[in-house]
Write a protein that holds these residues in place. Structure first.
Motif, PDB file in Angstrom:
ATOM      1  N   GLU A 112     -85.475  70.424 -11.890  1.00 21.48           N
ATOM      2  CA  GLU A 112     -84.943  71.300 -12.930  1.00 21.48           C
ATOM      3  C   GLU A 112     -85.480  72.720 -12.788  1.00 21.48           C
ATOM      4  O   GLU A 112     -85.346  73.527 -13.701  1.00 21.48           O
ATOM      5  N   ALA A 113     -86.090  73.003 -11.653  1.00 21.00           N
ATOM      6  CA  ALA A 113     -86.674  74.309 -11.343  1.00 21.00           C
ATOM      7  C   ALA A 113     -87.822  74.681 -12.269  1.00 21.00           C
ATOM      8  O   ALA A 113     -88.136  75.855 -12.437  1.00 21.00           O
ATOM      9  N   THR A 114     -88.458  73.676 -12.859  1.00 18.77           N
ATOM     10  CA  THR A 114     -89.674  73.901 -13.641  1.00 18.77           C
ATOM     11  C   THR A 114     -90.854  74.014 -12.686  1.00 18.77           C
ATOM     12  O   THR A 114     -91.061  73.131 -11.843  1.00 18.77           O
ATOM     13  N   ILE A 115     -91.605  75.086 -12.803  1.00 17.24           N
ATOM     14  CA  ILE A 115     -92.733  75.304 -11.894  1.00 17.24           C
ATOM     15  C   ILE A 115     -93.875  74.354 -12.243  1.00 17.24           C
ATOM     16  O   ILE A 115     -94.334  74.301 -13.383  1.00 17.24           O
ATOM     17  N   VAL A 116     -94.320  73.594 -11.248  1.00 15.36           N
ATOM     18  CA  VAL A 116     -95.427  72.656 -11.454  1.00 15.36           C
ATOM     19  C   VAL A 116     -96.701  73.115 -10.749  1.00 15.36           C
ATOM     20  O   VAL A 116     -97.785  72.590 -11.016  1.00 15.36           O
ATOM     21  N   HIS A 117     -96.569  74.077  -9.831  1.00 12.22           N
ATOM     22  CA  HIS A 117     -97.746  74.643  -9.164  1.00 12.22           C
ATOM     23  C   HIS A 117     -97.380  76.021  -8.649  1.00 12.22           C
ATOM     24  O   HIS A 117     -96.245  76.257  -8.234  1.00 12.22           O
ATOM     25  N   ARG A 118     -98.325  76.931  -8.702  1.00 17.90           N
ATOM     26  CA  ARG A 118     -98.055  78.286  -8.219  1.00 17.90           C
ATOM     27  C   ARG A 118     -99.290  78.845  -7.532  1.00 17.90           C
ATOM     28  O   ARG A 118    -100.433  78.479  -7.855  1.00 17.90           O
ATOM     29  N   THR A 119     -99.062  79.738  -6.600  1.00 17.90           N
ATOM     30  CA  THR A 119    -100.167  80.423  -5.935  1.00 17.90           C
ATOM     31  C   THR A 119     -99.664  81.742  -5.364  1.00 17.90           C
ATOM     32  O   THR A 119     -98.475  81.890  -5.088  1.00 17.90           O
ATOM     33  N   SER A 120    -100.577  82.688  -5.231  1.00 20.73           N
ATOM     34  CA  SER A 120    -100.228  83.994  -4.682  1.00 20.73           C
ATOM     35  C   SER A 120    -101.358  84.430  -3.766  1.00 20.73           C
ATOM     36  O   SER A 120    -102.542  84.256  -4.089  1.00 20.73           O
ATOM     37  N   LYS A 121    -100.967  84.983  -2.618  1.00 23.13           N
ATOM     38  CA  LYS A 121    -101.990  85.378  -1.642  1.00 23.13           C
ATOM     39  C   LYS A 121    -101.602  86.703  -1.002  1.00 23.13           C
ATOM     40  O   LYS A 121    -100.486  86.866  -0.513  1.00 23.13           O
ATOM     41  N   ARG A 122    -102.513  87.648  -1.034  1.00 21.23           N
ATOM     42  CA  ARG A 122    -102.306  88.913  -0.344  1.00 21.23           C
ATOM     43  C   ARG A 122    -102.598  88.713   1.138  1.00 21.23           C
ATOM     44  O   ARG A 122    -103.620  88.114   1.511  1.00 21.23           O
ATOM     45  N   VAL A 123    -101.707  89.213   1.984  1.00 21.02           N
ATOM     46  CA  VAL A 123    -101.844  89.022   3.425  1.00 21.02           C
ATOM     47  C   VAL A 123    -101.583  90.348   4.128  1.00 21.02           C
ATOM     48  O   VAL A 123    -100.578  91.022   3.851  1.00 21.02           O
ATOM     49  N   ASP A 124    -102.474  90.727   4.998  1.00 21.89           N
ATOM     50  CA  ASP A 124    -102.278  91.939   5.792  1.00 21.89           C
ATOM     51  C   ASP A 124    -101.455  91.613   7.038  1.00 21.89           C
ATOM     52  O   ASP A 124    -101.539  90.515   7.596  1.00 21.89           O
ATOM     53  N   GLY A 125    -100.646  92.565   7.453  1.00 18.58           N
ATOM     54  CA  GLY A 125     -99.938  92.430   8.719  1.00 18.58           C
ATOM     55  C   GLY A 125     -98.657  91.635   8.673  1.00 18.58           C
ATOM     56  O   GLY A 125     -98.188  91.156   9.714  1.00 18.58           O
ATOM     57  N   LEU A 126     -98.040  91.492   7.494  1.00 17.96           N
ATOM     58  CA  LEU A 126     -96.819  90.701   7.390  1.00 17.96           C
ATOM     59  C   LEU A 126     -95.637  91.348   8.106  1.00 17.96           C
ATOM     60  O   LEU A 126     -94.595  90.703   8.274  1.00 17.96           O
ATOM     61  N   GLN A 127     -95.799  92.587   8.534  1.00 19.67           N
ATOM     62  CA  GLN A 127     -94.740  93.219   9.326  1.00 19.67           C
ATOM     63  C   GLN A 127     -94.592  92.549  10.697  1.00 19.67           C
ATOM     64  O   GLN A 127     -93.555  92.684  11.344  1.00 19.67           O
ATOM     65  N   ASP A 128     -95.621  91.828  11.113  1.00 21.70           N
ATOM     66  CA  ASP A 128     -95.563  91.045  12.344  1.00 21.70           C
ATOM     67  C   ASP A 128     -94.998  89.668  11.993  1.00 21.70           C
ATOM     68  O   ASP A 128     -95.630  88.905  11.252  1.00 21.70           O
ATOM     69  N   PRO A 129     -93.825  89.310  12.502  1.00 19.65           N
ATOM     70  CA  PRO A 129     -93.217  88.028  12.132  1.00 19.65           C
ATOM     71  C   PRO A 129     -94.108  86.821  12.390  1.00 19.65           C
ATOM     72  O   PRO A 129     -94.103  85.869  11.600  1.00 19.65           O
ATOM     73  N   GLN A 130     -94.886  86.840  13.455  1.00 14.94           N
ATOM     74  CA  GLN A 130     -95.744  85.698  13.754  1.00 14.94           C
ATOM     75  C   GLN A 130     -96.838  85.531  12.708  1.00 14.94           C
ATOM     76  O   GLN A 130     -97.170  84.404  12.316  1.00 14.94           O
ATOM     77  N   ILE A 131     -97.393  86.657  12.269  1.00 10.83           N
ATOM     78  CA  ILE A 131     -98.400  86.592  11.200  1.00 10.83           C
ATOM     79  C   ILE A 131     -97.763  86.063   9.928  1.00 10.83           C
ATOM     80  O   ILE A 131     -98.341  85.218   9.215  1.00 10.83           O
ATOM     81  N   ALA A 132     -96.547  86.531   9.621  1.00  8.35           N
ATOM     82  CA  ALA A 132     -95.845  86.082   8.422  1.00  8.35           C
ATOM     83  C   ALA A 132     -95.560  84.591   8.474  1.00  8.35           C
ATOM     84  O   ALA A 132     -95.775  83.865   7.481  1.00  8.35           O
ATOM     85  N   ILE A 133     -95.103  84.102   9.619  1.00  7.19           N
ATOM     86  CA  ILE A 133     -94.777  82.684   9.754  1.00  7.19           C
ATOM     87  C   ILE A 133     -96.012  81.817   9.571  1.00  7.19           C
ATOM     88  O   ILE A 133     -95.993  80.819   8.831  1.00  7.19           O
ATOM     89  N   GLU A 134     -97.122  82.196  10.205  1.00  2.00           N
ATOM     90  CA  GLU A 134     -98.364  81.427  10.062  1.00  2.00           C
ATOM     91  C   GLU A 134     -98.859  81.452   8.621  1.00  2.00           C
ATOM     92  O   GLU A 134     -99.312  80.434   8.094  1.00  2.00           O
ATOM     93  N   ALA A 135     -98.752  82.612   7.970  1.00  6.17           N
ATOM     94  CA  ALA A 135     -99.222  82.730   6.587  1.00  6.17           C
ATOM     95  C   ALA A 135     -98.362  81.895   5.646  1.00  6.17           C
ATOM     96  O   ALA A 135     -98.877  81.275   4.700  1.00  6.17           O
TER      97      ALA A 135
END
Length: 424
Positions: A112-135
């Motif tokens: 029902e799209a009710t959020i049961v868990h959430r998290t947020s993480k700041r990541v440097d270098g997300l302009q690099d697709p490989q870094i983004a994928i791993e993160a």
């Protein structure tokens, strides 16, 4: 739903018309329960045109798979109260990811799209697709571990990001914010996690969520416009999301309103985004201070060495006339752009959302007034404007709804991915 499906990203080949018709009928029943439930078997038969026997057999399969469950207490028209059917919200879970240029926000939702868990993480270098994928992979694995949700109960992963997205091929064709071109995002994540992964433009993802659970539920024609660092739009026409020919529908922020205007992040001049977006508000604040205008923004800049959108919003709230005029100016450009949308699409509803709606009344009121001034006569008679601020979790929830929309999509329109319908 059928074990005789041969699936690919480009289409769906099926053997056995009987199996295909069964899958269609299951889809009809599920969507009736999802959109109108709780419903009795008699209600389903009446609305679907299926026989009582067919409904009884198919709902029996859905109950056996735990996809739906029974509720008592339906209103009786004489005799025993009917048994009502609803979607079981915990039969499966979905991971939604909002990807920005600086952070990854994840939300796990139920059916029902009710959020049961959430998290947020700041990541440097997300302009690099490989870094983004791993993160992204690490964030998903951490979220599942922290939530204690078994991998076997995860239906899929939805990822929302700004830019032009080829959702069929799961490729980000262009994202100015990330600096990406032709990035294959879903495939490497699918291979590592062994889960279906869908990517979508982030505003389209929000629009899907509004269509299913928000102000757009039950609406055939509506728009979602978002204002923040960028300006975007999602279009629902005849009840369906319109992505355009190549996934680029809704690049509302890059219509040119002032050809000799300020430079936009896309490289062109005078785009709506460069005139009305949050960076435009901050730019106008600096210009006001440098021009020597009497404003409390000068003190804010001296004490913090830089100005932010929050500084402008606070100054306006405290009665600073320069800050109020800056927000009104941005609002007027936004309203002009919105009037173009009304004249083009004739929607019954516009949902105005995003972080930029949190800057107070001056911006929104100016946008509303300007929009009304430039709408073609009669097109605003039944138009509803809903202001709906969003946070990062809302964006991630929208990405989760992308997966849910695929799960409930009519079989003719669905290119099923391995494991997506394993719960049925």
């Amino acid at each position: 739903m059928s074990s005789k499906n041969v699936n690919s990203r480009s289409g769906l080949v099926r053997t056995g018309n009987r199996d295909f018709m069964k899958e269609i009928n299951l889809s009809i029943i599920l969507n009736l329960i999802r959109s109108r439930g709780p419903l009795s078997r008699t209600d389903i038969a009446h609305s679907s045109g299926l026989s009582q026997g067919a409904v009884s057999g198919l709902t029996g399969e859905l109950l056996a798979s735990d996809f739906i469950r029974e509720l008592g207490g339906g209103q009786s028209k004489g005799g025993r109260s009917p048994v009502l059917l609803v979607i079981n919200p915990h039969v499966g879970f979905v991971v939604g990811i909002k990807l920005t240029d600086q952070a990854i926000v994840a939300a796990i939702t139920d059916m029902e799209a009710t959020i049961v868990h959430r998290t947020s993480k700041r990541v440097d270098g997300l302009q690099d697709p490989q870094i983004a994928i791993e993160a992204i992979i690490q964030t998903i694995e951490t979220s599942l571990a922290e939530s204690a949700i078994p991998r076997s109960k995860v239906i899929g992963v939805g990822i929302g990001l700004a830019g032009m997205i080829d959702s069929q091929e799961s490729i980000c064709t262009y994202s100015p914010i990330l600096g990406w071109r032709q990035v294959q995002l879903a495939q490497p994540i699918e291979q590592r996690l062994q889960l279906p992964v869908y990517i979508e433009n982030d505003v389209n993802a929000l629009t899907i969520a509004e269509n299913w659970f928000g102000a757009g539920r039950g609406r055939s024609h509506f728009l979602v416009a978002t204002i923040g660092r960028g300006i975007g739009m999602g279009v629902v026409s005849n009840g369906l999301l319109d992505r355009g020919a190549t996934g680029g529908a809704g690049e509302f922020g890059h219509i040119t309103l002032q050809p000799s205007g300020p430079r936009c992040g896309c490289g062109k001049a005078g785009c709506l985004e460069a005139l009305a977006g949050d960076p435009a508000v901050v730019r106008m604040a600096y210009e006001a201070v440098e021009a020597g205008k009497q404003t409390s923004l000068r003190q804010a800049m001296q004490s913090t060495s830089q100005l932010t959108l929050e500084h402008v919003a606070l100054a306006a709230e405290q009665g600073d006339q320069v800050a109020q005029e800056i927000l009104s100016e941005a609002g007027r450009w936004l309203g002009l752009g919105l009037s173009y949308l009304v004249n083009l699409f004739n929607p019954g509803l516009i949902v105005l959302s995003g972080e930029g709606t949190r800057t107070g009344d001056a911006r929104i009121e100016a946008a509303s007034q300007m929009m009304k001034q430039h709408i073609f006569d009669g097109l605003d008679n039944d138009l509803e404007l809903v202001i709906k601020p969003m946070d990062d979790e809302s964006w991630a929830r929208g990405a989760a709804c992308v997966v849910l929309s695929e799960l409930f999509k009519h079989p003719i329109n669905r290119a099923t991915r391995t494991g997506l319908l394993g719960v049925v």
